[in-house]
Write a protein that holds these residues in place. Sequence first.
Motif, PDB file in Angstrom:
ATOM      1  N   THR A  45       0.802  -1.229   0.102  1.00 30.83           N
ATOM      2  CA  THR A  45      -0.001   0.169  -0.041  1.00 30.83           C
ATOM      3  C   THR A  45       0.753   1.102  -0.049  1.00 30.83           C
ATOM      4  N   TYR A  49       1.043   4.059  -3.014  1.00 31.03           N
ATOM      5  CA  TYR A  49       0.785   5.485  -2.558  1.00 31.03           C
ATOM      6  C   TYR A  49       1.996   6.463  -3.006  1.00 31.03           C
ATOM      7  N   LYS A  92      -4.053   9.887   3.846  1.00 30.06           N
ATOM      8  CA  LYS A  92      -4.174   9.480   2.294  1.00 30.06           C
ATOM      9  C   LYS A  92      -4.002   7.838   2.198  1.00 30.06           C
ATOM     10  N   ILE A  93      -3.109   7.478   2.706  1.00 30.91           N
ATOM     11  CA  ILE A  93      -3.067   5.928   2.968  1.00 30.91           C
ATOM     12  C   ILE A  93      -4.184   5.404   3.358  1.00 30.91           C
ATOM     13  N   ARG A  96      -7.045   4.943   1.163  1.00 24.05           N
ATOM     14  CA  ARG A  96      -7.164   4.124  -0.200  1.00 24.05           C
ATOM     15  C   ARG A  96      -7.499   2.843   0.154  1.00 24.05           C
TER      16      ARG A  96
END
Length: 115
Positions: A45, A49, A92-93, A96
């Motif tokens: 992940t 990103y 933001k991670i 996702r």
Amino acid sequence: MQSFFLWLLTEVAFTSTISVFVMNYLLPLTAHKDIIKVKQKLLQTIREYHDELKLERLGDVTVSAATDFNAADYLFVSTRVAKHFPALPVAKIIMRFRTPWPRRSYGHGLKGSQR
């Protein structure tokens, strides 16, 4: 007095040794496979990103399908915190992560849940 020393010897030699063995070897051994899977997923992940950040800097961004149902929006506290504080580096991670399914319930078979 002799029974005290026998108890102390038993406590140190057997009980404490078994306790240390279970806590420091057996428990980590049982969780090792799951920890490896989580680590691999997390690293994947983060790599994705970083790749998206590189594409953003180049202006080559594609919009993902945000219309799919995401159970994380309704059930996961981390998603709500990330939406509330989007300036956090991990937000933001976290955003996702998408799943149509809630986490697995371990409450099956309990007498109180069979109504």
